[in-house]
Design a protein around this motif. Structure first.
Motif, PDB file in Angstrom:
ATOM      1  N   GLY A   1      12.865 -83.860   6.999  1.00  0.00           N
ATOM      2  CA  GLY A   1      12.264 -84.617   5.917  1.00  0.00           C
ATOM      3  C   GLY A   1      11.001 -85.337   6.360  1.00  0.00           C
ATOM      4  O   GLY A   1       9.974 -85.333   5.663  1.00  0.00           O
ATOM      5  N   VAL A   2      11.076 -85.964   7.525  1.00  0.00           N
ATOM      6  CA  VAL A   2       9.885 -86.678   8.050  1.00  0.00           C
ATOM      7  C   VAL A   2       8.735 -85.697   8.296  1.00  0.00           C
ATOM      8  O   VAL A   2       7.569 -85.947   7.952  1.00  0.00           O
ATOM      9  CB  VAL A   2      10.245 -87.449   9.343  1.00  0.00           C
TER      10      VAL A   2
ATOM     11  N   ARG B   1       1.307 -84.885   3.515  1.00  0.00           N
ATOM     12  CA  ARG B   1       0.250 -85.897   3.444  1.00  0.00           C
ATOM     13  C   ARG B   1      -1.061 -85.372   4.054  1.00  0.00           C
ATOM     14  O   ARG B   1      -2.132 -85.559   3.490  1.00  0.00           O
ATOM     15  CB  ARG B   1       0.696 -87.148   4.178  1.00  0.00           C
ATOM     16  N   GLN B   2      -0.938 -84.690   5.172  1.00  0.00           N
ATOM     17  CA  GLN B   2      -2.146 -84.121   5.802  1.00  0.00           C
ATOM     18  C   GLN B   2      -2.774 -83.059   4.907  1.00  0.00           C
ATOM     19  O   GLN B   2      -4.010 -82.967   4.780  1.00  0.00           O
ATOM     20  CB  GLN B   2      -1.812 -83.506   7.165  1.00  0.00           C
ATOM     21  N   TYR B   3      -1.911 -82.260   4.258  1.00  0.00           N
ATOM     22  CA  TYR B   3      -2.436 -81.235   3.348  1.00  0.00           C
ATOM     23  C   TYR B   3      -3.199 -81.876   2.208  1.00  0.00           C
ATOM     24  O   TYR B   3      -4.266 -81.411   1.806  1.00  0.00           O
ATOM     25  CB  TYR B   3      -1.268 -80.381   2.827  1.00  0.00           C
TER      26      TYR B   3
ATOM     27  N   GLY C   1      -8.470 -83.041  -0.356  1.00  0.00           N
ATOM     28  CA  GLY C   1      -9.494 -83.956  -0.849  1.00  0.00           C
ATOM     29  C   GLY C   1     -10.835 -83.734  -0.142  1.00  0.00           C
ATOM     30  O   GLY C   1     -11.904 -83.741  -0.750  1.00  0.00           O
ATOM     31  N   LYS C   2     -10.774 -83.542   1.220  1.00  0.00           N
ATOM     32  CA  LYS C   2     -11.998 -83.283   1.991  1.00  0.00           C
ATOM     33  C   LYS C   2     -12.674 -81.992   1.546  1.00  0.00           C
ATOM     34  O   LYS C   2     -13.898 -81.904   1.438  1.00  0.00           O
ATOM     35  CB  LYS C   2     -11.688 -83.205   3.472  1.00  0.00           C
ATOM     36  N   ALA C   3     -11.816 -80.955   1.269  1.00  0.00           N
ATOM     37  CA  ALA C   3     -12.376 -79.674   0.846  1.00  0.00           C
ATOM     38  C   ALA C   3     -13.071 -79.825  -0.502  1.00  0.00           C
ATOM     39  O   ALA C   3     -14.148 -79.254  -0.752  1.00  0.00           O
ATOM     40  CB  ALA C   3     -11.283 -78.624   0.768  1.00  0.00           C
ATOM     41  N   LEU C   4     -12.478 -80.605  -1.400  1.00  0.00           N
ATOM     42  CA  LEU C   4     -13.092 -80.815  -2.714  1.00  0.00           C
ATOM     43  C   LEU C   4     -14.432 -81.552  -2.570  1.00  0.00           C
ATOM     44  O   LEU C   4     -15.427 -81.184  -3.204  1.00  0.00           O
ATOM     45  CB  LEU C   4     -12.132 -81.619  -3.600  1.00  0.00           C
TER      46      LEU C   4
END
Length: 470
Positions: free
Chosen positions: A23-24, A31-33, A38-41
């Motif tokens: 789960g962790v 979260r990293q994905y 967001g960076k890719a956008l």
């Protein structure tokens, strides 16, 4: 049973731990994905903006190329090659102002200036055309006036032609008269010239006869006064061959000086000018009215100086001073440099007087007169010598001939006066002479053994067993 429960507990614990870890891990990766998405956008948005700006920049570049007169397909390399050619039109502008905007302004200013100059030129052209029209009008008036003057001159010319013919006939008559008078004058002049030539020839003959008589009288007078090369001045009284000293019967009363040099001739020499010199001496001490001591400066081993030998120098005579003139380039040691001052010093040291000489520029200092005894000739000038040297030498020779002065070479002068102390130039290398390096004997002569040896003298012998060498 208890062991089976324990195994189930352990398996349950491991399963729970694995579930927690999964789960962790799933949360962290999600979260990293989300962050990378967001960076890719954001990157896509930035790329779209850059693409938009690039498109605008390309359109601006194409528009700028069009404004500058280049095609849209022209590269910066092509533009870089063409811009310096265009900037040549603005070569007068400073380096910082050489751009297309300044170029257009510069060309516009240039055109304005050219237009102003063209307007001035057009104005000047109109003024010149007006002046030309005025001058053509004035020239037409002058031409008409000139034509009238030509007509008048033609009439005057006809009158002058008639007068000329009359004058010509008169001049021809006068010419014939003058030619007749000229012939009479020429005939009379030729007769006078012939008479003068005969008179000059007679005078030349008389002059030559008088000169021959004067030469004969001079020779006879010099023979009576003992001032020529023929008669010696004194003789050797005593000789010390060991010390090279002699005594001469000339002294203070004869006007003798120290350091004077004489040539020595055999006692049988009646005419020293025809005799061979056997030695040379130099006066070192005046001992009395008619006695002096001299040293032998040059002699011949096979013909030594003996009592009774005669002494003579051409530049000194007892009771009077000999007068010398020097002509030409004076070089007694053959080094190519002038020895004029040295020769003058030698002559005055020997009691003679220098009447005249040529300095290094060729100028004649002094004068050759009838009182001059000898004209001493140095090296005659050649075509490379200066004009003053050639002219001065000729003038001195002519003066000596005119005044009946005896002429001798400088080598003969020094040979007969017995002078020997002349520095010679010693050459080394290929031009060297073996005679310049001969071993000279000592002044007292070569020592000769008497045959007696002192008993103190013992031949040196090396010690036995010693390695020392002598």
């Amino acid at each position: 049973m208890a062991r089976e429960n324990q195994g189930l507990q352990i398996a349950l614990i491991v399963f729970v731990m694995l579930a927690l870890i999964l789960g962790v891990t799933t949360f962290v990766f999600y979260r990293q994905y989300d962050q990378e998405k967001g960076k890719a956008l954001a990157a896509d948005q930035e790329k779209a903006k850059v693409a938009k700006d690039l498109d605008a920049a390309q359109r601006e570049i194409v528009e700028l190329k069009r404004i500058l007169g280049f095609a849209a397909s022209d590269t910066m390399q092509v533009i870089g090659q063409e811009v310096p050619k265009d900037m040549q039109l603005a070569a007068s502008l400073p380096e910082a102002d050489r751009n297309y905007r300044k170029l257009v302004q510069h060309l516009n200013d240039t055109v304005q200036k050219k237009n102003q100059a063209l307007a001035v030129a057009e104005n000047d052209k109109a003024n010149l055309q007006k002046q030309l029209a005025d001058r053509e009008k004035e020239a037409a008036a002058r031409i008409q006036q000139h034509e009238e003057e030509v007509k008048k001159a033609g009439a005057d010319l006809s009158q002058m032609a008639a007068n000329y013919k009359k004058t010509e006939s008169e001049l021809n008559a006068e010419k014939d008269k003058l030619l007749t008078e000229r012939k009479e004058i020429e005939d009379k002049s030729n007769q006078q010239i012939k008479a003068l030539q005969e008179t000059v020839a007679a005078k030349d003959k008389e002059i030559r006869t008088a000169r021959d008589v004067a030469v004969r009288y001079r020779d006879e007078a010099e023979a009576l006064q003992h001032t020529t090369f023929e008669i010696a001045h004194g003789k050797i009284l005593w000789v010390n061959q060991r010390t090279g000293r002699v005594y001469v019967n000339l002294g203070e009363a004869d006007g003798l000086r120290r350091l004077m040099t004489f040539g020595v001739f055999t006692s049988s020499s009646n005419d020293v000018s025809q005799s061979e010199k056997k030695a040379s001496i130099e006066i070192i001490e005046i001992l009395g009215p008619h006695m002096s001591e001299a040293r032998i400066t040059e002699d011949k081993p096979g013909n030594p100086v003996v009592p009774g030998d005669l002494v003579f120098t051409p530049i000194w005579a007892p009771g009077r001073r000999v007068r010398i003139a020097l002509a030409g380039f004076i070089d007694i040691d053959n080094d190519g440099r002038s020895d004029l001052d040295r020769v003058r010093g030698i002559i005055t040291t020997n009691g003679a007087v220098v009447d005249a000489y040529q300095d290094e520029s060729g100028k004649v200092i002094g004068q050759v007169t009838r009182e001059t005894t000898y004209l001493v000739q140095g090296t005659p000038p050649d075509e490379k010598s200066s004009r003053d040297m050639r002219r001065g030498y000729t003038d001195m020779i002519n003066a000596a001939t005119r005044n009946l002065v005896r002429q001798i070479k400088i080598d003969e002068l020094f040979q007969r006066m017995g002078y020997r102390d002349v520095d010679r130039v010693t050459s080394y290398g290929k031009g060297a002479s073996a005679t310049d390096f001969r071993v000279q004997p000592p002044p007292e002569g070569v020592p000769v053994s008497s045959g007696t040896v002192s008993p103190l003298f013992k031949p040196r012998q090396p010690q036995r067993g010693s390695k020392t060498t002598f």
